[in-house]
Scaffold this motif. Structure first.
Motif, PDB file in Angstrom:
ATOM      1  N   GLU A  39     -22.363  48.140  84.112  1.00 16.28           N
ATOM      2  CA  GLU A  39     -22.488  48.006  82.660  1.00 16.28           C
ATOM      3  C   GLU A  39     -22.107  49.343  82.040  1.00 16.28           C
ATOM      4  O   GLU A  39     -22.597  50.388  82.468  1.00 16.28           O
ATOM      5  CB  GLU A  39     -23.906  47.631  82.233  1.00 16.28           C
ATOM      6  CG  GLU A  39     -24.309  46.229  82.630  1.00 16.28           C
ATOM      7  CD  GLU A  39     -25.713  45.852  82.152  1.00 16.28           C
ATOM      8  OE1 GLU A  39     -26.463  46.738  81.661  1.00 16.28           O
ATOM      9  OE2 GLU A  39     -26.058  44.671  82.292  1.00 16.28           O
ATOM     10  N   ARG A  93     -10.391  42.679  88.167  1.00 13.88           N
ATOM     11  CA  ARG A  93      -9.345  42.317  87.208  1.00 13.88           C
ATOM     12  C   ARG A  93      -7.952  42.720  87.686  1.00 13.88           C
ATOM     13  O   ARG A  93      -6.968  42.468  87.000  1.00 13.88           O
ATOM     14  CB  ARG A  93      -9.644  42.964  85.850  1.00 13.88           C
ATOM     15  CG  ARG A  93     -11.026  42.614  85.318  1.00 13.88           C
ATOM     16  CD  ARG A  93     -11.091  41.862  84.034  1.00 13.88           C
ATOM     17  NE  ARG A  93     -10.169  42.184  83.025  1.00 13.88           N
ATOM     18  CZ  ARG A  93     -10.431  42.856  81.905  1.00 13.88           C
ATOM     19  NH1 ARG A  93     -11.651  43.316  81.670  1.00 13.88           N
ATOM     20  NH2 ARG A  93      -9.505  43.062  81.009  1.00 13.88           N
ATOM     21  N   ILE A 152     -14.922  49.403  85.039  1.00 12.07           N
ATOM     22  CA  ILE A 152     -15.209  48.817  83.735  1.00 12.07           C
ATOM     23  C   ILE A 152     -16.422  47.890  83.814  1.00 12.07           C
ATOM     24  O   ILE A 152     -16.871  47.510  84.899  1.00 12.07           O
ATOM     25  CB  ILE A 152     -13.988  48.072  83.167  1.00 12.07           C
ATOM     26  CG1 ILE A 152     -13.589  46.894  84.059  1.00 12.07           C
ATOM     27  CG2 ILE A 152     -12.822  49.028  82.974  1.00 12.07           C
ATOM     28  CD1 ILE A 152     -12.491  46.020  83.475  1.00 12.07           C
ATOM     29  N   ALA A 153     -16.933  47.513  82.656  1.00  9.04           N
ATOM     30  CA  ALA A 153     -18.086  46.612  82.572  1.00  9.04           C
ATOM     31  C   ALA A 153     -17.788  45.306  83.300  1.00  9.04           C
ATOM     32  O   ALA A 153     -16.688  44.766  83.205  1.00  9.04           O
ATOM     33  CB  ALA A 153     -18.430  46.337  81.110  1.00  9.04           C
ATOM     34  N   GLY A 154     -18.780  44.844  84.032  1.00  8.04           N
ATOM     35  CA  GLY A 154     -18.650  43.587  84.764  1.00  8.04           C
ATOM     36  C   GLY A 154     -18.124  43.745  86.174  1.00  8.04           C
ATOM     37  O   GLY A 154     -18.109  42.774  86.936  1.00  8.04           O
ATOM     38  N   THR A 155     -17.701  44.932  86.553  1.00  9.25           N
ATOM     39  CA  THR A 155     -17.173  45.144  87.890  1.00  9.25           C
ATOM     40  C   THR A 155     -18.247  44.879  88.936  1.00  9.25           C
ATOM     41  O   THR A 155     -19.337  45.436  88.867  1.00  9.25           O
ATOM     42  CB  THR A 155     -16.645  46.595  88.039  1.00  9.25           C
ATOM     43  OG1 THR A 155     -15.581  46.792  87.114  1.00  9.25           O
ATOM     44  CG2 THR A 155     -16.159  46.875  89.451  1.00  9.25           C
ATOM     45  N   SER A 184     -22.575  55.283  83.112  1.00 14.58           N
ATOM     46  CA  SER A 184     -22.543  53.855  83.426  1.00 14.58           C
ATOM     47  C   SER A 184     -23.865  53.471  84.062  1.00 14.58           C
ATOM     48  O   SER A 184     -24.596  54.313  84.579  1.00 14.58           O
ATOM     49  CB  SER A 184     -21.407  53.531  84.409  1.00 14.58           C
ATOM     50  OG  SER A 184     -20.151  53.719  83.826  1.00 14.58           O
ATOM     51  N   GLN A 204     -14.804  47.515  78.202  1.00 16.53           N
ATOM     52  CA  GLN A 204     -14.502  46.118  78.519  1.00 16.53           C
ATOM     53  C   GLN A 204     -13.093  45.962  79.085  1.00 16.53           C
ATOM     54  O   GLN A 204     -12.781  44.960  79.719  1.00 16.53           O
ATOM     55  CB  GLN A 204     -14.647  45.237  77.271  1.00 16.53           C
ATOM     56  CG  GLN A 204     -16.020  45.291  76.638  1.00 16.53           C
ATOM     57  CD  GLN A 204     -17.109  44.815  77.584  1.00 16.53           C
ATOM     58  OE1 GLN A 204     -16.941  43.838  78.294  1.00 16.53           O
ATOM     59  NE2 GLN A 204     -18.233  45.517  77.591  1.00 16.53           N
ATOM     60  N   GLU A 205     -12.241  46.943  78.813  1.00 23.23           N
ATOM     61  CA  GLU A 205     -10.849  46.928  79.258  1.00 23.23           C
ATOM     62  C   GLU A 205     -10.565  48.225  80.014  1.00 23.23           C
ATOM     63  O   GLU A 205     -11.212  49.242  79.773  1.00 23.23           O
ATOM     64  CB  GLU A 205      -9.896  46.835  78.054  1.00 23.23           C
ATOM     65  CG  GLU A 205     -10.041  45.566  77.232  1.00 23.23           C
ATOM     66  CD  GLU A 205      -9.663  44.310  78.009  1.00 23.23           C
ATOM     67  OE1 GLU A 205      -8.763  44.385  78.870  1.00 23.23           O
ATOM     68  OE2 GLU A 205     -10.279  43.259  77.746  1.00 23.23           O
TER      69      GLU A 205
END
Length: 128
Positions: A15, A61, A117-120, A32, A19-20
């Motif tokens: 988190e 991603r 990045i977030a969500g990794t 983070s 986002q990118e």
């Protein structure tokens, strides 16, 4: 060589405010959070703020790769082999980064220096 499939289960996720994908220096400078699966909290015993830890993560991603790439995508630099680069575009999009452990709050690790990045999805954490 025999092809085989290896499956890992994420132990947590990242988190942060990214986002990118962004410049690695910008992401690494920000704090983070690694949100660990609560069932794994006991495994944090022995980690202390101020310590350096390795974070292995899945570049979720990332799509495709070339064996020869320009470092950081900069065409002004000569191409190098993917295994000589930290590019997320690799045969197995797995990354590892050494981070500073800032704090631990329950199942949340606050770290600095993580270039994800977030969500990794986080695959593992080890002492550096």
């Amino acid at each position: 060589m025999t092809e085989s499939t290896v499956t890992y289960r994420a132990i947590g996720h990242v988190e942060n405010g990214f986002q990118e994908p962004a410049a690695p220096e910008a992401i690494e400078a920000a704090e983070s959070r690694i949100v660990l699966d609560p069932a794994l909290v006991e495994g944090l015993q022995g980690l202390e703020p101020g310590q350096q830890v390795l974070v292995l993560f899945h570049c979720h991603r990332s799509q495709g790769y070339d064996l020869l790439q320009h470092p950081r995508g900069d065409p002004a630099q000569p191409k190098r082999g993917v295994f000589a680069l930290r590019s997320p575009h690799r045969p197995n999009p797995i990354a590892v980064t050494t981070v500073a452990l800032v704090a631990i709050e329950g199942n949340v690790l606050h770290v600095r220096g993580l270039d994800a990045i977030a969500g990794t999805p986080v695959l593992d954490i080890k002492p550096a």
